[in-house]
Write a protein that holds these residues in place. Structure first.
Motif, PDB file in Angstrom:
ATOM      1  N   ILE A  10      41.619 -41.631  27.482  1.00  7.74           N
ATOM      2  CA  ILE A  10      41.003 -42.341  27.436  1.00  7.74           C
ATOM      3  C   ILE A  10      40.161 -42.626  28.674  1.00  7.74           C
ATOM      4  CG2 ILE A  10      42.917 -44.388  27.162  1.00  7.74           C
ATOM      5  CD1 ILE A  10      39.476 -44.594  25.745  1.00  7.74           C
ATOM      6  N   ASP A  11      39.684 -41.629  29.212  1.00  8.87           N
ATOM      7  CA  ASP A  11      39.180 -42.142  30.640  1.00  8.87           C
ATOM      8  C   ASP A  11      37.832 -41.537  30.314  1.00  8.87           C
ATOM      9  OD1 ASP A  11      39.177 -39.481  29.009  1.00  8.87           O
ATOM     10  OD2 ASP A  11      39.503 -38.747  31.246  1.00  8.87           O
ATOM     11  N   HIS A  12      36.969 -41.776  29.043  1.00  9.88           N
ATOM     12  CA  HIS A  12      35.834 -41.370  28.684  1.00  9.88           C
ATOM     13  C   HIS A  12      34.347 -43.191  29.091  1.00  9.88           C
ATOM     14  CE1 HIS A  12      38.331 -39.088  25.514  1.00  9.88           C
ATOM     15  NE2 HIS A  12      37.658 -39.169  25.271  1.00  9.88           N
TER      16      HIS A  12
ATOM     17  N   GLU B 134      34.667 -41.647  32.754  1.00 11.67           N
ATOM     18  CA  GLU B 134      33.638 -40.340  32.026  1.00 11.67           C
ATOM     19  C   GLU B 134      32.042 -40.629  32.161  1.00 11.67           C
ATOM     20  OE1 GLU B 134      34.654 -37.707  34.164  1.00 11.67           O
ATOM     21  OE2 GLU B 134      36.737 -38.522  34.580  1.00 11.67           O
ATOM     22  N   HIS B 135      32.054 -41.254  31.273  1.00 12.97           N
ATOM     23  CA  HIS B 135      30.675 -40.749  30.139  1.00 12.97           C
ATOM     24  C   HIS B 135      30.403 -42.623  29.612  1.00 12.97           C
ATOM     25  CE1 HIS B 135      32.862 -37.678  27.095  1.00 12.97           C
ATOM     26  NE2 HIS B 135      32.780 -36.620  28.580  1.00 12.97           N
ATOM     27  N   GLY B 136      31.033 -43.428  30.162  1.00  9.72           N
ATOM     28  CA  GLY B 136      31.026 -44.602  29.652  1.00  9.72           C
ATOM     29  C   GLY B 136      30.928 -45.722  28.890  1.00  9.72           C
TER      30      GLY B 136
ATOM     31  N   GLY C  28      40.834 -28.181  32.862  1.00 12.87           N
ATOM     32  CA  GLY C  28      40.027 -27.466  33.981  1.00 12.87           C
ATOM     33  C   GLY C  28      38.811 -26.761  33.186  1.00 12.87           C
ATOM     34  N   TYR C  29      37.573 -27.747  34.178  1.00 16.69           N
ATOM     35  CA  TYR C  29      36.298 -27.627  34.175  1.00 16.69           C
ATOM     36  C   TYR C  29      35.213 -26.960  33.694  1.00 16.69           C
ATOM     37  CZ  TYR C  29      36.769 -32.194  30.480  1.00 16.69           C
ATOM     38  OH  TYR C  29      37.381 -33.009  29.951  1.00 16.69           O
ATOM     39  N   PRO C  30      34.919 -25.878  33.848  1.00 19.69           N
ATOM     40  CA  PRO C  30      33.361 -24.762  34.512  1.00 19.69           C
ATOM     41  C   PRO C  30      32.344 -26.231  34.398  1.00 19.69           C
ATOM     42  CG  PRO C  30      34.292 -23.967  32.393  1.00 19.69           C
ATOM     43  CD  PRO C  30      35.293 -25.428  32.405  1.00 19.69           C
TER      44      PRO C  30
ATOM     45  N   GLY D 283      40.677 -36.923  22.481  1.00 14.22           N
ATOM     46  CA  GLY D 283      40.328 -38.490  21.783  1.00 14.22           C
ATOM     47  C   GLY D 283      39.141 -38.841  21.101  1.00 14.22           C
ATOM     48  N   ARG D 284      38.138 -38.145  21.359  1.00 14.13           N
ATOM     49  CA  ARG D 284      36.952 -39.450  20.717  1.00 14.13           C
ATOM     50  C   ARG D 284      36.855 -39.179  19.066  1.00 14.13           C
ATOM     51  NH1 ARG D 284      32.285 -36.080  23.431  1.00 14.13           N
ATOM     52  NH2 ARG D 284      34.517 -35.182  24.289  1.00 14.13           N
ATOM     53  N   ASN D 285      37.414 -37.687  18.840  1.00 15.06           N
ATOM     54  CA  ASN D 285      37.460 -37.606  17.329  1.00 15.06           C
ATOM     55  C   ASN D 285      39.757 -38.364  17.254  1.00 15.06           C
ATOM     56  OD1 ASN D 285      36.722 -35.215  16.241  1.00 15.06           O
ATOM     57  ND2 ASN D 285      36.702 -34.253  17.862  1.00 15.06           N
TER      58      ASN D 285
HETATM   59  P1  FBP Z   1      37.448 -35.782  24.002  1.00 15.83           P
HETATM   60  O1  FBP Z   1      38.766 -35.258  23.138  1.00 15.83           O
HETATM   61  O2  FBP Z   1      37.333 -36.605  23.870  1.00 15.83           O
HETATM   62  O3  FBP Z   1      36.445 -34.583  24.151  1.00 15.83           O
HETATM   63  O4  FBP Z   1      38.705 -35.830  25.024  1.00 15.83           O
HETATM   64  C1  FBP Z   1      38.836 -35.040  26.255  1.00 15.83           C
HETATM   65  C2  FBP Z   1      38.329 -35.186  27.411  1.00 15.83           C
HETATM   66  O5  FBP Z   1      38.888 -34.040  28.470  1.00 15.83           O
HETATM   67  C3  FBP Z   1      38.335 -36.465  27.950  1.00 15.83           C
HETATM   68  O6  FBP Z   1      39.559 -36.728  28.668  1.00 15.83           O
HETATM   69  C4  FBP Z   1      37.398 -36.506  29.061  1.00 15.83           C
HETATM   70  O7  FBP Z   1      36.594 -37.719  28.921  1.00 15.83           O
HETATM   71  C5  FBP Z   1      36.223 -35.502  28.098  1.00 15.83           C
HETATM   72  O8  FBP Z   1      37.164 -34.703  27.152  1.00 15.83           O
HETATM   73  C6  FBP Z   1      35.280 -35.326  28.908  1.00 15.83           C
HETATM   74  O9  FBP Z   1      34.255 -34.662  28.092  1.00 15.83           O
HETATM   75  P2  FBP Z   1      32.461 -34.063  28.395  1.00 15.83           P
HETATM   76  O10 FBP Z   1      33.232 -32.769  28.858  1.00 15.83           O
HETATM   77  O11 FBP Z   1      32.482 -33.659  26.889  1.00 15.83           O
HETATM   78  O12 FBP Z   1      31.880 -34.627  29.271  1.00 15.83           O
END
Ligand code: FBP
Length: 310
Positions: free
Chosen positions: A38-40, A43-45, A164-166, A280-282
């Protein structure tokens, strides 16, 4: 495919003890992980809470994590220090140490550090979360920042879960952040840089020949061409898990999808050697009882796959 477990890892006693707690004493157990992020809001607002307004109160996710029996919850410093009091010792904490808003463009993606490993120790965390943007123009700065976090984690026996985010312009030109090339590369980077666990998005296979970019990723990844969608997905997940080597892999859920799609995706990931999920969201973009119900289904599925391998 064999799952990378705690016994495969060379860890200090502190890291081993904390990971054991997450993988065996909480959540589905049996060496798996089911984390609730729950960092959304950062990260997303707040828009992410529109589909289910009660979820804007972090107590919602804490209740879900406790009653649903998750391995832990992932929070940034502010939410961890303000909302966890009555859950101390009953919901393990993964403290996210860096983060950003999504207001600036992702072209230069970089998540500055906004909390210390020492904060994680003081808050009783069992792991820290670090987002590394693989391939971003800010990657050099990210590597240096990560090196300092890794050193502190060694010092305190604190496990590192790497998101690990490309990301960034160059990744977009090479097929995009969810391409098999990108996710596979991120998995390898996590293993190379010393993450203890890596969280990845599920890879998507698209034929490089059908992409807009004139030079997408190497043709070596074309081995999936012509396979049916499920088989291509399974092989892509297996490939990514192999690239993560001695780094257990968690997959994220992404934006809301149907329960059937979520369970189908989860089954293929587990059967391909994933250690679990960070969904998270799911899980929390739905009424509370429904969140508990889908949590139970995911946990049952995870344990079924583990039992079938015994
Ligand atoms: P979700 O299952 O909701 O995608 O959460 C995983 C996560 O890594 C969160 O920790 C992070 O806020 C979010 O996805 C980032 O999502 P995105 O890559 O779409 O910005």
């Amino acid at each position: 495919m064999a799952r990378t477990g705690l016994d495969d890892l060379d860890l200090s006693l502190g890291k081993r003890t904390r990971i054991h707690r997450l993988m065996y004493e909480f959540g589905p157990g049996n060496g798996t992980l089911l984390l609730l992020p729950i960092d959304h809001g950062l990260e997303h607002g707040p828009v992410d809470f529109f589909p289910n307004p009660p979820a804007a109160d972090p107590d919602y996710q804490l209740r879900l994590a406790k009653q649903g029996g998750y391995s832990g919850i992932a929070f940034h410093f502010g939410l961890a220090s303000k909302y966890m009091k009555e859950y101390a010792g009953t919901v393990p904490l993964v403290l996210k140490l860096n983060g950003k808003t999504n207001v600036p463009s992702d072209a230069e993606a970089f998540s500055p550090q906004e909390a210390w490993v020492e904060d994680a120790v003081r808050l009783g965390a069992d792991a820290i979360g670090y987002t590394l943007y693989v391939g971003s123009p800010s990657q050099a700065q990210d590597f240096v920042q990560f090196r300092a976090v890794r050193a502190e984690c060694e010092r305190y026996g604190m496990p590192i879960i790497m998101w690990g985010y490309p990301r960034g312009r160059a990744m977009a030109e090479k097929g995009g952040r969810d391409s098999i090339y990108a996710v596979d590369y991120a998995a390898r980077v996590a293993n190379e840089l010393g993450a203890d666990i890596v969280k990845l998005n599920v890879p998507k296979f698209r034929d490089p020949a059908n992409m807009d970019s004139p030079q997408p990723y190497p043709a070596l990844y074309e081995e999936w061409k012509g396979l049916d969608e499920n088989e291509a997905f399974r092989r892509a997940v297996e490939k990514v898990i192999r690239s993560a080597g001695k780094t257990p892999v968690l997959f994220s859920g992404g934006s809301r999808i149907s329960d059937e799609d979520l369970l189908h995706k989860a089954r293929i990931c587990m059967e391909s050697g994933a250690s679990g999920f960070l969904f998270g969201r799911n899980m929390w973009q739905r009424p509370f009882e429904d969140g508990l119900r889908i949590t139970e289904r995911i946990k049952t599925l995870m344990l079924e796959v583990i039992a079938s391998e015994a």
